[in-house]
Design an enzyme around this catalytic site. Structure first.
Site, PDB file in Angstrom:
ATOM      1  N   SER A  66       0.883  -1.167   0.000  1.00  0.00           N
ATOM      2  CA  SER A  66       0.000   0.000   0.000  1.00  0.00           C
ATOM      3  C   SER A  66       0.918   1.213   0.000  1.00  0.00           C
ATOM      4  CB  SER A  66      -0.898  -0.010   1.237  1.00  0.00           C
ATOM      5  OG  SER A  66      -1.887   0.978   1.116  1.00  0.00           O
ATOM      6  N   GLU A  67       0.779   2.086  -1.010  1.00  0.00           N
ATOM      7  CA  GLU A  67       1.829   3.092  -1.221  1.00  0.00           C
ATOM      8  C   GLU A  67       1.874   4.172  -0.143  1.00  0.00           C
ATOM      9  OE1 GLU A  67      -0.653   2.505  -3.397  1.00  0.00           O
ATOM     10  OE2 GLU A  67      -1.412   4.350  -4.328  1.00  0.00           O
ATOM     11  N   ASN A  68       0.898   4.199   0.763  1.00  0.00           N
ATOM     12  CA  ASN A  68       1.008   5.131   1.878  1.00  0.00           C
ATOM     13  C   ASN A  68       1.972   4.625   2.955  1.00  0.00           C
ATOM     14  OD1 ASN A  68      -1.152   3.213   2.112  1.00  0.00           O
ATOM     15  ND2 ASN A  68      -1.797   4.237   3.987  1.00  0.00           N
TER      16      ASN A  68
END
Lengths: 207, 234
Positions: free
Chosen positions: A45-47
Site C-alpha cells: 500500500s503506497e502510503n
C-alpha cells in the site's frame, strides 16, 4: 459471455507468481486479492506498508492503519511499515514486481490515461504516475468499451497521460491483450467471445 | 535546549508569518498534525502555501484553513475529498500544483538531505514533464524535479522523548518523516512525550535532530473511510 468484474480480477490474479510484491489499484484491481489462492503474494500500500491485510472486524478499526484508498485495513504477521519517501523509493526503484490498475484509456503503444478528464473535476494523480513509471510490470484491468460502446483500447489516447509506453498487459471483459512492438496481441478471449468480437470492439491495431 | 512546549500555540510563537511555505505530514486524515493546524488557523496568518499530499476534508485537517481562506496554494498529489477546496480552486481563489505522490515525497526528502534536484522517470511524457529539463541515463529519459525547502514543517508522531526523537505508529508515518526533514524549523505534535532515555534507541524512526519544537496533546484521529468485514459464524 464477457467476463464480469470478479472474473476479470480472477484472470488478473493468474498473472501473479509466488513471491511477488504487488500494488493493487482501486476498483476491480482490489478484487484481485480475493483470487491469489495459495500463492505467496505480498501487497504493497503506497502510503507506507508491505503486507496489507483484509478489512478489520467491526469495532477493531484503527485510524492509524489505512490503505491508499483511505480505507481501514489490518496488518499481517509479515507486515512492515515505512514512510512515503521509502515507499516510492521501492516503487521507483523497480522493487515492486507488478501493479494492477484501472484505466480510462490504453493505447496500442502501452500509453495509459487514468487520472484526468479535461473539463471535469480533477482530483489528482496520487501515486499512479510513480507506479507506472517504476514497477516491473503494469497490468491494466478495465471494461473494453465505455458506457457508450466506444473502445477504450485506442491507437492513441485522447486523455492526458499517466505514463507513456508503460502498459504490458490489458485484461478487459472481452479478453486478454498483450502490448507488442507493432500493436496488440490477443492472448485469450473470454468464454463465448471470438477474436473477431475483440477486433470489432477495439480501435487499436491488433496484430 | 528545551524542545517541549505547553501547547500548539506556544510552539508556533515567533514562527508564523504570512506567505510562508509549510510542509505538512499526513496521508488523507491519517497522521495529520491536527493540533498545529488548529493553532495556525487561530493565529490568522494568511497566504500560506502548503506542501501536503492531501488537503484534508471540509472541517478537518488543512480543510479548516481553506474555510478561513488562509491558504494561497497547495502542492499535493490528490485533493478529491474536499468540496470547499474544489470551489476555491475552480473560482481561481486557490492555486494548485499537482505532484505525483512519490515525486512530492522525494522532493521533501531530497531537500532535507541537501539535494536541490533529482532526476526521475515519473511523469515523463505527461503534463508533469512540461517545461522541465529532460536527461537520458543509460538510454532512458528522466526529468529534473526540485527539492521543496520549506520555511516550516509540521508533523504528527505517536511518541517522542524530550529530545525530539520520534516514533510513528503503523501507516500514520507516511509523509511525516520527509515533511519533517525539509523545513528550516520543525514542530512535532505527539500523543505522548516520555522521559529521555525511555525509548529504545534502535526503535527511533526519526532522530530528534530534525525536530526543534514538540508538544503533547489529545488527538481526534478521525477515520475517513470506515471499512469492515463480517465475522464468520461460529
Amino acid at each position: 459471455m464477457p467476463w464480469d468484474r470478479n472474473q476479470m480480477a480472477a484472470r488478473a490474479a493468474q498473472e501473479l507468481e509466488d513471491g511477488m510484491y504487488v500494488n493493487l489499484g482501486i476498483g476491480i484491481p482490489t478484487l484481485v486479492a480475493n483470487y491469489v489462492g495459495d500463492k505467496d503474494i505480498t501487497l504493497q500500500s503506497e502510503n507506507g506498508m508491505l503486507g496489507m491485510g483484509p478489512f478489520p472486524f467491526e469495532g477493531e478499526e484503527d485510524p492509524d492503519l489505512i490503505n491508499a484508498g483511505k480505507q481501514t485495513i489490518t496488518e499481517l504477521n509479515r507486515t512492515a511499515y515505512f514512510d512515503s519517501a521509502q515507499s516510492f523509493g521501492m516503487i521507483r526503484g523497480g522493487k515492486i514486481a507488478a501493479a494492477i490498475l484501472g484505466a480510462m484509456e490504453v493505447s496500442e503503444k502501452g500509453d495509459l490515461a487514468n487520472w484526468m478528464i479535461p473539463g471535469k473535476l480533477v482530483k489528482g494523480m496520487g501515486g499512479a504516475m510513480d507506479l507506472v513509471a517504476g514497477v516491473g510490470r503494469v497490468i491494466v484491468v478495465m471494461d473494453h468499451t465505455n458506457k457508450h460502446g466506444v473502445s477504450k483500447v485506442l491507437k492513441e489516447c485522447t486523455l492526458p497521460l499517466t505514463g507513456k509506453s508503460v502498459v504490458d498487459l490489458i485484461i478487459t471483459n472481452l479478453g486478454v491483450l498483450e502490448v507488442g512492438h507493432k500493436g496488440l496481441h490477443i492472448l485469450e478471449c473470454a468464454d463465448g467471445v471470438t477474436h473477431d468480437d475483440i477486433r470489432a470492439a477495439t480501435e487499436a491495431t491488433i496484430v | 535546549m528545551k524542545k517541549v512546549y505547553a501547547n500548539a500555540t506556544e510552539a508556533l510563537e515567533g514562527v508564523l508569518r504570512d506567505d510562508m511555505l509549510i510542509a505538512a505530514g499526513g496521508f488523507g486524515l491519517c497522521g495529520i498534525p491536527e493540533l498545529l493546524l488548529q493553532a495556525i488557523k487561530e493565529s490568522g496568518v494568511k497566504d500560506l502555501t502548503f506542501a501536503s499530499n492531501n488537503a484534508g476534508v471540509d472541517d478537518f485537517g488543512i480543510g479548516i484553513l481553506l474555510q478561513t481562506k488562509q491558504v494561497k496554494k497547495m502542492i499535493s498529489s490528490y485533493v478529491g475529498e474536499n468540496a470547499e477546496f474544489m470551489r476555491q480552486y475552480l473560482s481561481g481563489e486557490l492555486e494548485l500544483e499537482f505532484n505525483p505522490q512519490g515525486t512530492l515525497a522525494e522532493r521533501m526528502r531530497a531537500a532535507g538531505c541537501g539535494i536541490p534536484g533529482f532526476y526521475t522517470k515519473t511523469g515523463v511524457g505527461t503534463v508533469i514533464a512540461e517545461g522541465k529539463e529532460h536527461k537520458d541515463f543509460n538510454g532512458e529519459t528522466y526529468i529534473l524535479e526540485e527539492g521543496i525547502f520549506a520555511d516550516l514543517s509540521i508533523v504528527k508522531a505517536w511518541k517522542a522523548d524530550e529530545t525530539g526523537n520520534l516514533i510513528f505508529r503503523k501507516t500514520a508515518r507516511n509523509f511525516n518523516p520527509p515533511a519533517a526533514m525539509c523545513g528550516k524549523l520543525c514542530v512535532a505534535e505527539v500523543e505522548e512525550i516520555v522521559p529521555t532515555g525511555s525509548l529504545d534507541p534502535d526503535k527511533i524512526h526519526l532522530p530528534g535532530i530534525y525536530v526543534h519544537r514538540l508538544i503533547q496533546g489529545d488527538h481526534e484521529k478521525r477515520i475517513e473511510q470506515r471499512t469492515t468485514r463480517q465475522r464468520e459464524e461460529a
